[in-house]
Each structure stands twice: as C-alpha cells, then as structure tokens.
Design a protein around this motif. Structure first.
Motif, PDB file in Angstrom:
ATOM      1  N   ILE A   1       0.818  -1.213   0.000  1.00 40.03           N
ATOM      2  CA  ILE A   1       0.000   0.000   0.000  1.00 40.03           C
ATOM      3  C   ILE A   1       0.852   1.264   0.000  1.00 40.03           C
ATOM      4  CG2 ILE A   1      -1.857   1.223   1.204  1.00 40.03           C
ATOM      5  CD1 ILE A   1      -2.660  -1.411  -0.109  1.00 40.03           C
ATOM      6  N   LYS A   2       2.079   1.210   0.555  1.00 37.45           N
ATOM      7  CA  LYS A   2       2.897   2.431   0.570  1.00 37.45           C
ATOM      8  C   LYS A   2       3.302   2.854  -0.840  1.00 37.45           C
ATOM      9  CE  LYS A   2       7.528   0.423   1.247  1.00 37.45           C
ATOM     10  NZ  LYS A   2       8.625   0.276   2.229  1.00 37.45           N
ATOM     11  N   ARG A   3       3.161   1.954  -1.816  1.00 37.61           N
ATOM     12  CA  ARG A   3       3.481   2.284  -3.198  1.00 37.61           C
ATOM     13  C   ARG A   3       2.308   2.929  -3.931  1.00 37.61           C
ATOM     14  NH1 ARG A   3       6.766  -1.679  -1.598  1.00 37.61           N
ATOM     15  NH2 ARG A   3       8.831  -1.872  -2.535  1.00 37.61           N
ATOM     16  N   ILE A   4       1.142   2.930  -3.293  1.00 39.99           N
ATOM     17  CA  ILE A   4      -0.040   3.582  -3.881  1.00 39.99           C
ATOM     18  C   ILE A   4      -0.108   5.000  -3.320  1.00 39.99           C
ATOM     19  CG2 ILE A   4      -2.532   3.458  -4.177  1.00 39.99           C
ATOM     20  CD1 ILE A   4      -2.356   0.464  -3.691  1.00 39.99           C
ATOM     21  N   LYS A   5       0.226   5.955  -4.101  1.00 42.61           N
ATOM     22  CA  LYS A   5       0.469   7.313  -3.622  1.00 42.61           C
ATOM     23  C   LYS A   5      -0.785   7.993  -3.071  1.00 42.61           C
ATOM     24  CE  LYS A   5       4.770   7.062  -4.795  1.00 42.61           C
ATOM     25  NZ  LYS A   5       5.808   6.909  -3.752  1.00 42.61           N
ATOM     26  N   PHE A   6      -1.963   7.667  -3.632  1.00 38.48           N
ATOM     27  CA  PHE A   6      -3.151   8.414  -3.210  1.00 38.48           C
ATOM     28  C   PHE A   6      -3.711   7.920  -1.874  1.00 38.48           C
ATOM     29  CE2 PHE A   6      -4.785   4.946  -5.814  1.00 38.48           C
ATOM     30  CZ  PHE A   6      -5.818   4.445  -5.040  1.00 38.48           C
ATOM     31  N   ILE A   7      -3.199   6.817  -1.330  1.00 43.15           N
ATOM     32  CA  ILE A   7      -3.622   6.347  -0.002  1.00 43.15           C
ATOM     33  C   ILE A   7      -2.706   6.984   1.031  1.00 43.15           C
ATOM     34  CG2 ILE A   7      -3.932   4.357   1.511  1.00 43.15           C
ATOM     35  CD1 ILE A   7      -4.596   2.679  -0.893  1.00 43.15           C
ATOM     36  N   LYS A   8      -3.230   7.904   1.790  1.00 44.63           N
ATOM     37  CA  LYS A   8      -2.421   8.693   2.709  1.00 44.63           C
ATOM     38  C   LYS A   8      -2.187   7.991   4.043  1.00 44.63           C
ATOM     39  CE  LYS A   8      -2.129  12.047  -0.227  1.00 44.63           C
ATOM     40  NZ  LYS A   8      -0.860  12.282  -0.937  1.00 44.63           N
ATOM     41  N   ASN A   9      -3.194   7.278   4.532  1.00 46.26           N
ATOM     42  CA  ASN A   9      -3.063   6.627   5.836  1.00 46.26           C
ATOM     43  C   ASN A   9      -3.420   5.154   5.696  1.00 46.26           C
ATOM     44  OD1 ASN A   9      -3.181   5.793   8.551  1.00 46.26           O
ATOM     45  ND2 ASN A   9      -3.734   7.865   9.216  1.00 46.26           N
ATOM     46  N   ARG A  10      -2.417   4.357   5.365  1.00 45.81           N
ATOM     47  CA  ARG A  10      -2.672   2.941   5.082  1.00 45.81           C
ATOM     48  C   ARG A  10      -3.056   2.146   6.324  1.00 45.81           C
ATOM     49  NH1 ARG A  10       2.654   4.145   4.352  1.00 45.81           N
ATOM     50  NH2 ARG A  10       4.260   3.025   5.499  1.00 45.81           N
TER      51      ARG A  10
END
Length: 451
Positions: A250-259
C-alpha cells in the motif's frame, strides 16, 4: 549511489556503532537459550535466572536514577501487576508454600522489562538487540532441522551428559516431522521465541527497498517457527507477514495517505462479517483454521469456555495454581497466556499486563518519527503485536516469558524524545557539495573601478 544503497550503508554503520550496552544485551539473549540448570537449595537456577539475579539491582538502580529516562506509566503497571500476581498466590495458597514461586515470578516479570528499559535507549542499541536475536536463531536453526528429521534433541543430550537439562518432551509428529524443542522446555516455546524476529529483521537489519535481504532474514525466522510445528507461533508469523505485505504494497499507492487507518477499518469490517456470517465466532474460526491439529484447536476452544467461568467467579485474585473447574477428561494445562493470567491471578493482573503492552505500542505508534527510526518502530510494533496475538493460543513461561517481557520494555524508547531527537537526519539526503576549482588560467577580474 541509490537510495537503498545509501540506506544500507547507514544501517551497516549503525550496526557497527558501539552500543555501550551490547555485552549485557548479548549475555541476556544467550542466557535465554541455555538448556541447563542447577539447584540452589530448592530453587532451580537456569542461566537466564542467574543473569537476572546478578544484574537485578544494577537495572533497578539505573532505572531509578534516570538512566532509562523518566518513569512511565507502563513501568508502574508492570511493577503493580507482578505484585498483584504474588499477592494472589499468597491469598490462595498462603505465603509459606508460594514464597519461592512468587518471588521468581516477580523477578521474571519486572527485571527483564527494566533490563530492556535501561539497555535499549537508542537506535544503535535496538539494532544490537535485534542482530543478536537474529544471530541466535541462525545458530539454532540447523539443530532444529536435525531434530525435525531425527527427533534427537542435540543440545539437550549434549549438555545433559554433564548437567541437568529440560526434559525431552514427547510430542506426536506433525506433517511427517518431529517437533523441534531445541533448547526450550517445549517446542511451542521455541516457536514463540523465534517469531518476533520475522518483522524485527525485515525492518531493522535490512535497508528499505532491499527486498531479497529483507525476505531472506525473515525467512530464517519463519523457518525457526516452522520447526516447532506450533500453530500458535505460526499464527503470529502469519499476522506479521500480512502486516508487512500490507505495508509494502500500500505504501506504493500514492493516493492512499493513511494505510494503517484503512487497514484497521478493513480488519474491523472483516471481523464483523465473520461474526455475522458464520455459526462460529471469529475466535473459533481462527483457532480451528490456523492450526496443525483440529484436535488441539477444539481443545483450546473448550479450555476457554470452561476456564472463563472460573475467571468470572474469582475476578480479583483468581484461583491461584490450584484446581480450576473442568470436565474430568480435560487436561489441566491452559493454552492461552492471557486467559491463564486472569485465571490464576485475577482480572486486575491481566488488565495491567495488557494495558502496559497496549500503552507501549500506542505511544510508539503516535510518536512522530522518520527514516530508520520509523522503520525500526514499525518492525517492533508488528513483532510485538504478533507475539501478543500468539499468546492467545499458547501459554508462555520460562525463558520465552522473559523474552516477552524484555521485548515489551524494548519499545518504550521510541516515545522518548531524548532518544529519537535526531530522527530527522536519518532520511536526509546528503547535500551535494559544489567542487571549487583551485587553479585557473584566467586571472581574477580587477576589483578596482575603471574610469
């Protein structure tokens, strides 16, 4: 130089950095895996108990004089929990018969915790702890594999020829393999002991982005857990692997701010679905599906159903080490550390132990950290969470209990600004220095004004 290479260089430098407490950290961890013991009167002294008794006053004095920072709420909770447990034993059985057991229980609860509070006060000392922990598992892994294949506990036989050692626990094979006990009193304890290194090594011993190095170290820890063939320890590793996988993906998905907030929401929704869509509760599903033996899972469920009645009938001081209500065919062992704490010592003891663990993780999670500090913090929280969850399906005692208490204390420094105040420099890229030309064919322009 790539970011991963720079991170790796910083990490090697930090591991090589001399932690002033590295010897005491190494001695503690090595003492945990020594399988022999001797008696001083009626008191059984294994190597980790000798370590705790020798350095007990040193750790207490250093904790009191501020070497571990200011005294914190988890510190008080751990001390009061241990005293409550001792008091519950005295109330249920009398002081005379339980004085020795209660005394060593207090020591094994408080001293490893304070040892970690005193010895681990920086990123360098935390890495030293994880490195030695990992090195011990690497050393024991070939012995565990051999025991899987042959059923021969090499260390127990080696030390047993000259010293008193733990008994060789006879266990039925699983998956066609013998269960590896290695140097612990039971295979379950060896598995639980190895489990935290899975996440600790991923985040602490390898640079970010070096997936092969991260995976290889975690694989070694996971192999140690597998050798125990313990479903409880395996559950902890599965949880850690899921959390690591979520983090890396999920840290590679930029638009997710708080995984992690998203993970909490999804996990809560899944739990509710399991509760509503099945005729079994979520605990029963997890206990039965993530188990090497359906019989063991069924037994754990019935232990909880029977023991919880005694907990509610004796909420303050428990039943001590005495008989707890159960059918005749049910064994007396309780394969649930948290349940046994409430059963033996009462709900207050269980509550204080649980609250101490939750507070340490909570404070660490909500402390603003960056760079390698944040990665080490992430590895710690995932590893300790996995061990806390495993404790719902196994009982933890002896050296593994002390490792659990040490791991609890090893996370307090993350929330201490005095220990992490340089965290911002961990991710700062070195600023390029413009090279100055010392010699030139061209003379400097004259500074005199021209007419």
């Amino acid at each position: 130089m790539t970011l991963a290479a720079q991170s790796g260089a910083r990490m090697r430098g930090a591991v090589a950095e001399a932690s002033p407490n590295r010897l005491l950290i190494a001695l503690f961890l090595v003492s945990l895996v020594m399988p022999f013991y001797f008696f001083l009167g009626s008191l059984r002294l294994s190597m980790y108990r000798v370590y705790l008794l020798v350095f007990m006053f040193t750790f207490v004095i250093r904790w009191l004089n501020g070497s571990a920072g200011r005294i914190r709420v988890p510190d008080i909770l751990m001390i009061f929990a241990s005293l409550w447990m001792a008091g519950a034993l005295f109330i249920n059985h009398g002081i005379g018969s339980q004085f020795e057991f209660a005394g060593i229980l207090v020591i094994e609860t408080v001293v490893p915790y304070l040892a970690a509070r005193v010895l681990i006060r920086s990123l360098a000392s935390f890495r030293t702890f994880v490195w030695w922990y990992f090195a011990i598992i690497v050393t024991l892994l070939p012995i565990a594999f051999y025991e899987n294949l042959t059923g021969t506990p090499i260390l127990l036989e080696l030390f047993g020829s000259v010293l008193s050692v733990y008994s060789d626990v006879t266990q039925s094979p699983r998956l066609g393999l013998e269960r590896a006990q290695v140097s612990m009193p039971h295979p379950i304890l060896f598995g639980v002991f190895c489990a935290p290194v899975f996440a600790l090594s991923w985040y602490t011993l390898s640079p970010d982005g070096a997936l092969f190095k991260q995976a290889s170290k975690s694989f070694i820890a996971g192999a140690g857990v597998f050798c125990s063939l313990s479903a409880g320890a395996f559950l902890g590793v599965v949880l850690q692997a899921c959390l690591i996988g979520w983090d890396e993906l999920i840290k590679r998905i930029k638009f997710i701010k708080n995984r992690w907030k998203l993970f909490t929401i999804l996990f809560g929704a899944l739990y509710i679905v399991l509760e509503m869509a099945s005729n079994r509760n979520a605990f029963h599903i997890i206990a039965s599906e993530l188990s090497f033996s359906k019989g063991s899972a069924w037994h754990r469920i019935h232990i909880f159903n029977e023991a919880i009645d005694d907990v509610l009938r004796n909420p303050f001081t428990g039943v001590g080490r005495g008989y707890w209500t159960r059918p005749r065919w049910m064994k007396a062992s309780v394969d649930n550390f948290w349940l046994l704490a409430a059963l033996r010592y009462g709900i207050p003891a269980w509550f204080m132990l649980t609250l101490a663990g939750v507070l340490v993780c909570w404070k660490a999670v909500f402390t603003p950290l960056t760079g390698e500090y944040a990665r080490a913090r992430r590895g710690y929280v995932i590893a300790f969470t996995g061990m806390m969850v495993s404790a719902f399906t196994v009982h933890i005692w002896d050296a593994t209990y002390c490792a659990f208490m040490f791991l609890l204390g090893a996370g307090v420094w993350f929330s201490d600004p005095d220990c992490t105040q340089e965290s911002g420099s961990e991710t700062a890229e070195p600023k390029p220095v413009r090279r100055k030309i010392r010699y030139t064919r061209f003379p400097k322009p004259s500074t005199e004004a021209t007419s």
